[in-house]
Design a protein around this motif. Structure first.
Motif, PDB file in Angstrom:
ATOM      1  N   ALA A 194       0.606  -1.123   0.176  1.00 50.82           N
ATOM      2  CA  ALA A 194      -0.072  -0.044   0.031  1.00 50.82           C
ATOM      3  C   ALA A 194       0.821   1.347  -0.022  1.00 50.82           C
ATOM      4  O   ALA A 194       0.407   2.166  -0.352  1.00 50.82           O
ATOM      5  N   THR A 195       2.121   1.157   0.440  1.00 49.56           N
ATOM      6  CA  THR A 195       3.052   2.478   0.458  1.00 49.56           C
ATOM      7  C   THR A 195       3.619   2.861  -0.985  1.00 49.56           C
ATOM      8  O   THR A 195       4.154   2.024  -1.499  1.00 49.56           O
ATOM      9  N   GLY A 196       3.198   4.033  -1.426  1.00 48.52           N
ATOM     10  CA  GLY A 196       3.512   4.358  -2.478  1.00 48.52           C
ATOM     11  C   GLY A 196       4.682   5.579  -2.514  1.00 48.52           C
ATOM     12  O   GLY A 196       5.177   5.984  -3.792  1.00 48.52           O
ATOM     13  N   GLY A 197       4.981   6.107  -1.474  1.00 49.26           N
ATOM     14  CA  GLY A 197       5.907   7.361  -1.470  1.00 49.26           C
ATOM     15  C   GLY A 197       6.400   7.602   0.003  1.00 49.26           C
ATOM     16  O   GLY A 197       5.597   6.853   1.028  1.00 49.26           O
ATOM     17  N   PHE A 198       7.375   7.990   0.226  1.00 48.22           N
ATOM     18  CA  PHE A 198       8.273   8.261   1.659  1.00 48.22           C
ATOM     19  C   PHE A 198       8.573   9.778   1.670  1.00 48.22           C
ATOM     20  O   PHE A 198       9.576   9.971   0.981  1.00 48.22           O
ATOM     21  N   VAL A 199       8.170  10.544   2.640  1.00 48.85           N
ATOM     22  CA  VAL A 199       8.611  11.636   2.982  1.00 48.85           C
ATOM     23  C   VAL A 199       9.755  11.405   4.007  1.00 48.85           C
ATOM     24  O   VAL A 199       9.406  11.323   5.353  1.00 48.85           O
ATOM     25  N   SER A 200      11.166  11.832   3.624  1.00 48.65           N
ATOM     26  CA  SER A 200      12.037  11.124   4.582  1.00 48.65           C
ATOM     27  C   SER A 200      13.289  12.375   4.808  1.00 48.65           C
ATOM     28  O   SER A 200      13.444  12.977   3.918  1.00 48.65           O
ATOM     29  N   HIS A 201      13.768  12.286   6.012  1.00 52.54           N
ATOM     30  CA  HIS A 201      14.882  13.099   6.077  1.00 52.54           C
ATOM     31  C   HIS A 201      16.246  12.621   5.481  1.00 52.54           C
ATOM     32  O   HIS A 201      17.168  13.507   5.442  1.00 52.54           O
ATOM     33  N   CYS A 202      16.095  11.541   4.810  1.00 56.20           N
ATOM     34  CA  CYS A 202      17.270  11.108   3.915  1.00 56.20           C
ATOM     35  C   CYS A 202      18.338  10.684   5.118  1.00 56.20           C
ATOM     36  O   CYS A 202      19.652  10.565   4.507  1.00 56.20           O
ATOM     37  N   GLY A 203      18.018  10.143   6.069  1.00 56.72           N
ATOM     38  CA  GLY A 203      19.177   9.398   6.890  1.00 56.72           C
ATOM     39  C   GLY A 203      19.745   8.222   6.027  1.00 56.72           C
ATOM     40  O   GLY A 203      18.704   7.713   5.193  1.00 56.72           O
ATOM     41  N   TRP A 204      20.960   7.700   5.842  1.00 53.92           N
ATOM     42  CA  TRP A 204      21.312   6.896   5.027  1.00 53.92           C
ATOM     43  C   TRP A 204      20.516   5.479   5.094  1.00 53.92           C
ATOM     44  O   TRP A 204      20.120   5.015   4.124  1.00 53.92           O
ATOM     45  N   SER A 228      17.301   5.078   5.999  1.00 56.99           N
ATOM     46  CA  SER A 228      16.135   5.289   5.491  1.00 56.99           C
ATOM     47  C   SER A 228      16.062   5.339   3.908  1.00 56.99           C
ATOM     48  O   SER A 228      15.360   4.801   3.319  1.00 56.99           O
ATOM     49  N   VAL A 229      17.196   6.160   3.403  1.00 57.16           N
ATOM     50  CA  VAL A 229      17.175   5.973   1.906  1.00 57.16           C
ATOM     51  C   VAL A 229      17.591   4.397   1.308  1.00 57.16           C
ATOM     52  O   VAL A 229      16.851   4.254   0.288  1.00 57.16           O
ATOM     53  N   LEU A 230      18.540   3.507   2.263  1.00 58.37           N
ATOM     54  CA  LEU A 230      18.714   2.278   1.607  1.00 58.37           C
ATOM     55  C   LEU A 230      17.126   1.236   1.900  1.00 58.37           C
ATOM     56  O   LEU A 230      16.862   0.830   0.827  1.00 58.37           O
ATOM     57  N   GLU A 231      16.554   1.643   2.918  1.00 57.67           N
ATOM     58  CA  GLU A 231      15.315   0.792   3.094  1.00 57.67           C
ATOM     59  C   GLU A 231      14.410   1.535   2.065  1.00 57.67           C
ATOM     60  O   GLU A 231      13.659   0.448   1.592  1.00 57.67           O
ATOM     61  N   SER A 232      14.365   2.527   1.515  1.00 57.43           N
ATOM     62  CA  SER A 232      13.308   2.950   0.504  1.00 57.43           C
ATOM     63  C   SER A 232      13.833   2.302  -0.726  1.00 57.43           C
ATOM     64  O   SER A 232      12.870   1.772  -1.416  1.00 57.43           O
ATOM     65  N   ILE A 233      15.050   2.314  -1.062  1.00 58.74           N
ATOM     66  CA  ILE A 233      15.572   1.597  -2.565  1.00 58.74           C
ATOM     67  C   ILE A 233      15.217   0.114  -2.243  1.00 58.74           C
ATOM     68  O   ILE A 233      14.624  -0.300  -3.356  1.00 58.74           O
ATOM     69  N   VAL A 234      15.534  -0.648  -1.495  1.00 52.54           N
ATOM     70  CA  VAL A 234      15.411  -1.824  -1.325  1.00 52.54           C
ATOM     71  C   VAL A 234      14.044  -2.536  -1.398  1.00 52.54           C
ATOM     72  O   VAL A 234      13.653  -3.504  -1.734  1.00 52.54           O
ATOM     73  N   ASN A 235      12.993  -1.287  -1.193  1.00 54.82           N
ATOM     74  CA  ASN A 235      11.881  -1.837  -1.233  1.00 54.82           C
ATOM     75  C   ASN A 235      10.954  -1.182  -2.404  1.00 54.82           C
ATOM     76  O   ASN A 235       9.897  -1.207  -2.565  1.00 54.82           O
ATOM     77  N   GLY A 236      11.790  -0.491  -3.167  1.00 55.56           N
ATOM     78  CA  GLY A 236      11.083   0.253  -4.307  1.00 55.56           C
ATOM     79  C   GLY A 236      10.113   1.480  -4.033  1.00 55.56           C
ATOM     80  O   GLY A 236       9.039   1.551  -4.939  1.00 55.56           O
TER      81      GLY A 236
END
Length: 461
Positions: A354-364, A366-374
């Motif tokens: 259900a998750t389609g986007g991530f508003v993030s502070h861009c800690g590394w 969080s960046v990697l977790e966002s990428i590995v989950n597409g």
């Protein structure tokens, strides 16, 4: 020969999680017989609670022992970097004592980038191999070691004259407050010290991979570029080191996500340390409401002068009232939004369909977790190297829309625009395609990392 590895993590989940994941990998894939992890913290109960959520199984050969710091009465002023560096300096005697007590004696020692002073402990105790794990990007490692290769006068001249540091073989790094580098002399001094200590290690492991930073990694392999700065110390990309999502985890957020359409929810979180001002919190609330998109928002009480305040805020808990949001906000958004206090299972949220986007502070992490989950991002950096990470994901990898926080408060109109850029089917198409391609590539590289040369590196004496 039995291999016992000791891993030391600086305060904060951004350092602890990669260290823990590296430790599990050493035990399961690299021939280690025992791994002992020492997370340094000033709040053991909180750290235990968070770290407990990062381990999915118990193993008697994987041991976690906390280094408890008493920081009462200590001068921990300045930036997050200087605070954490001072805390790690305070922890050195305890780290030494804890390592000396271990049986069998460790043959491998790994510490993250903010704890490089502990490398002297490994040398003193005659531990055969000593290493550094960089828990952020290779680009940040490049900045750190290159700054250390310059004398203070040259560094100040670069920052004052050019507003950027031209690093051999990779993208220049732009700085804020460049007209007066003396305003952050402590931070520069700590960075240069860390860079000098990194090149005393036997090897450096970086939580990244070729797909994310091919140019920077090539520069480290080139003896005419960053390879020269490293003085022959090898650099290995070993990422992404992220905790895998637990498929059967039970949590109210996940129950709510189960009821939402695929790709319809924007997840909003500024990490375990991030904090917004009261005005910015209000603008974010209004912005989320105006987008009309479904959302999950992890909120913390506002902090006016320190964007990393939540990292050291022991008073924040899930029972506090949310009286800092706009009047009526929770009622108006109850059908499309879920507000969660303090903490939520981020890995599982990002892995949810259900998750389609991530508003993030861009800690590394969080960046990697966002990428590995597409999952594409709205990049909203707050402190430390997060601005570098935000530039990387938005300008180079093109998997994020980046907010402009240069003028202070990010207004609700810009928040609406950025969220729509990511969540709208047409506008966000390129970002979604790019991040899905990166997801595939990083997954392939993660499999390769289990059998590449660094697997045998530890056992060669």
């Amino acid at each position: 020969m039995e291999i016992h590895g000791v891993l030391v993590a600086s305060p904060g989940m951004g350092h602890a999680v990669p260290i823990l994941e590296l430790g599990k990998r050493l035990l399961s894939h690299h021939g280690f017989n025992r791994v002992t992890v020492f997370p340094v913290t000033d709040d053991v109960p909180r750290s235990k609670s968070l770290i407990g959520k990062t381990l999915t199984e118990e193993d008697p050969n994987f041991v976690i022992r906390f280094i408890q710091l008493d920081v009462s009465g200590q001068d921990l002023t300045g930036s997050l970097l200087t605070k954490l560096a001072e805390m790690m300096r305070m922890a050195i005697p305890q780290i030494r004592s804890a390592v000396m007590e271990l049986e069998p004696k460790p043959s491998v020692f790994v510490v993250d980038l903010l704890g490089t002073e502990a490398l002297a402990v490994a040398k003193e105790l005659e531990i055969a191999k000593k290493h550094v794990l960089v828990t952020t990007s290779a680009w940040f490692l490049a900045l750190t070691v290159y700054m250390a290769s310059l004398d203070k006068g040259t560094l100040f001249k670069h920052l004052s004259s050019y507003g950027a540091l031209l690093i051999p073989g990779c993208t220049p790094v732009k700085f804020d407050r460049v007209q007066d580098p003396s305003g952050y002399v402590r931070e520069l001094a700590e960075s240069q010290r860390i860079g000098l200590e990194v090149v005393t290690a036997d090897g450096v492991f970086v939580n990244t991979c070729h797909s994310l930073e091919p140019v920077t990694i090539r520069s480290f392999l080139d003896h005419k570029n960053l390879g020269l700065v490293m003085n022959g110390v090898p650099v290995y990309p070993v990422g992404p080191l992220v905790r895998p999502a637990e498929p059967d985890l039970k949590h109210e957020v996940l129950d709510w996500l189960d009821l939402q359409p695929k790709g319809s929810v924007v997840y909003v979180s500024f990490g375990s340390g991030g904090a917004l001002t009261a005005e910015q919190t209000m603008e974010l609330a209004y912005g989320l409401e105006l987008t009309g998109f479904r959302f999950v928002w992890v909120v913390r009480p506002p902090a006016e002068h320190d964007p990393s305040a939540s990292m050291f805020d022991k008073g924040t808990n899930q029972t506090e009232p949310i009286d800092f949001l706009p009047y009526g906000f929770l009622d108006r958004t109850k059908d499309i939004g879920l507000v969660v206090k303090t903490w939520a299972p981020q890995e599982e949220i990002l892995a949810h369909e259900a998750t389609g986007g991530f508003v993030s502070h861009c800690g590394w992490n969080s960046v990697l977790e966002s990428i590995v989950n597409g999952v594409p991002m709205v990049a909203w950096p707050l402190y430390s190297e997060q601005k570098m990470n935000a530039w990387l994901v938005s300008e180079e990898l093109k998997i994020a829309a980046r907010v402009d926080a240069g003028n202070g408060v990010v207004k609700k109109e810009e928040i609406v625009e950025m969220v729509k850029r990511v969540m709208d089917e047409e506008e966000g198409r390129e970002m979604r395609e790019n991040v899905k391609e990166l997801k595939k590539k990083t997954a392939e590289e993660a499999v390769k990392n289990l059998s590449t040369p660094q697997a045998a590196y530890f056992t060669q004496y």
